[in-house]
Design an enzyme around this catalytic site. Structure first.
Site, short mmCIF file in Angstrom:
data_model
loop_
_atom_site.label_atom_id
_atom_site.label_comp_id
_atom_site.label_asym_id
_atom_site.label_seq_id
_atom_site.Cartn_x
_atom_site.Cartn_y
_atom_site.Cartn_z
N LYS A 114 3.00 5.75 -33.19
CA LYS A 114 3.94 4.70 -32.75
C LYS A 114 5.25 4.78 -33.52
O LYS A 114 6.32 4.56 -32.97
CB LYS A 114 3.31 3.32 -32.95
CG LYS A 114 2.67 2.75 -31.71
CD LYS A 114 3.58 1.73 -31.05
CE LYS A 114 3.29 1.45 -29.60
NZ LYS A 114 2.30 0.44 -29.36
N LYS A 195 2.82 7.88 -15.98
CA LYS A 195 1.98 6.71 -16.20
C LYS A 195 2.81 5.43 -16.08
O LYS A 195 3.92 5.37 -16.61
CB LYS A 195 1.38 6.83 -17.61
CG LYS A 195 0.50 5.69 -18.01
CD LYS A 195 -0.01 5.87 -19.44
CE LYS A 195 -0.61 4.56 -19.88
NZ LYS A 195 -0.57 4.29 -21.27
N LYS A 198 6.04 -0.09 -19.13
CA LYS A 198 7.30 -0.82 -19.16
C LYS A 198 8.40 0.02 -19.81
O LYS A 198 9.57 -0.12 -19.49
CB LYS A 198 7.15 -2.17 -19.85
CG LYS A 198 6.59 -2.09 -21.25
CD LYS A 198 6.49 -3.46 -21.88
CE LYS A 198 6.12 -3.39 -23.34
NZ LYS A 198 4.71 -3.17 -23.62
#
Ligand code: TRP
Length: 328
Positions: A114, A195, A198
């Site tokens: 991340k 995929k 958002k």
């Protein structure tokens, strides 16, 4: 009859899209009949990466709650609440931080991934490192047995099990080791074939209007080889067909395949059918969303009751935990 307890949460960052519906929420709805389910909005978790701009969190929390109810979570069957309104989660997070080795948190794969992915933000904050620890507190404070999550969350659950084990070993057997209930679902692609997410701006949101949904599907990419109406195509190369696999019947899918490879139907027709079938899923959701938006008291009431119930369950665990850790 004592039902086994299930718990899951969703971070309040951004709106809910069809991927979230197919991948998580529909499954939550199914589970509410069989288990004692606790579902919540993880608004503190959204601060772990979004602390610098919290302006959207409240709106997003509300949208999530509306969607929880709109997709069919029934407050008579499950407990719906907001994480930040049950302060005991924070207390348990603090106490667990005493027994959690830093190395365990540092080696959770999502930590470095991340950080790489969100390079525009400074994620050297303590809260972000502690993300899986807070998640652990969320789960074990309810002594939940099962946690319905996607495959990406498995490493988080692994550390939750380790921490529960360590607590039980150091103090007293209080926590069951939570197990993942892996949600098997087809990958939901977005309007561009990647995929649905958002962050790719390719999502169809539950809060989109019928017009917006229609527009998004009408302008979707298809098999690039079908330039003219008479060109034959390969449905597997079209994200439109990937969505048909989720929203259309087997028979309709067969017709689409036949129509595409023989150029019997055009892309517009194929999309029209998809629009119709997506609408069929979304219409009841839209209706419930509208009803909830026009009577906000209903939502407040559900959340208040859910939060009280969650707090009570959390408080019961905390009495045991404080005692086990030698607190007065
Ligand atoms: N990490 C989850 C997400 O990405 C949210 C979450 C927070 C959660 N605490 C949890 C999920 C506990 C399951 C159990 O949205």
């Amino acid at each position: 009859m004592n039902k086994e307890r299930v718990l899951s949460g969703m971070q309040s960052s951004g709106r809910v899209h069809l991927g979230n519906l197919v991948g998580a929420l529909s499954n939550w709805v199914k589970l509410q009949d069989r288990y004692d389910c606790y579902y919540f909005v993880a608004d503190w978790h959204s601060l772990t990466t979004g602390y610098a701009d919290p302006s959207t969190i409240k709106e997003s929390t509300k949208d999530l709650l509306i969607n929880f109810l709109a997709v069919g979570l029934d407050p008579e069957k499950c407990t719906i609440f907001i994480q930040s309104r049950v302060l005991e989660h924070a207390e348990l997070h603090l106490l667990l931080s005493m027994i959690t080795p830093l190395g365990w948190l540092e080696r959770v794969p999502t930590y470095k991934e991340k950080q790489q992915e969100l390079k525009d933000r400074d994620l050297s904050n303590y809260g972000f490192l502690g993300y899986p620890l807070l998640q652990t507190a969320d789960i074990i404070i309810y002594r939940a047995k099962y946690v319905p999550v996607g495959i990406d969350q498995v490493p988080h659950l692994e550390i939750s099990r380790e921490i529960a084990r360590r607590f039980n070993y150091l103090y007293r057997e209080i926590f069951p080791e939570p197990e993942a209930l892996l949600t098997e679902f087809p990958k939901v692609v977005g309007v561009d074939g990647r995929k649905m997410s958002k962050s790719y701006e390719n999502a169809i949101y539950l809060s989109d209007s019928p017009k917006e949904v229609e527009q998004k599907i009408r302008t979707m990419m298809t098999d690039p080889a079908r330039v003219k109406r008479t060109d034959k195509g390969n449905p597997e190369l079209s994200p439109v067909f990937q969505l048909h696999k989720i929203f259309s019947s087997k028979q309709e899918q067969e017709e689409i395949v036949r129509g595409c490879v023989t150029a019997g139907i055009g892309c517009i027709e194929c999309k029209k059918l998809l629009i119709r079938n997506v609408f069929r899923v979304m219409e009841p959701i839209w209706a419930k969303r509208d009803a909830l938006i026009s009577s906000p008291d209903v939502l407040h009431d559900v959340v208040d009751k859910g939060t009280q119930k969650a707090r009570k369950a959390a408080e019961e665990t905390m009495l045991l935990v404080r005692n086990a850790m030698g607190l007065y």
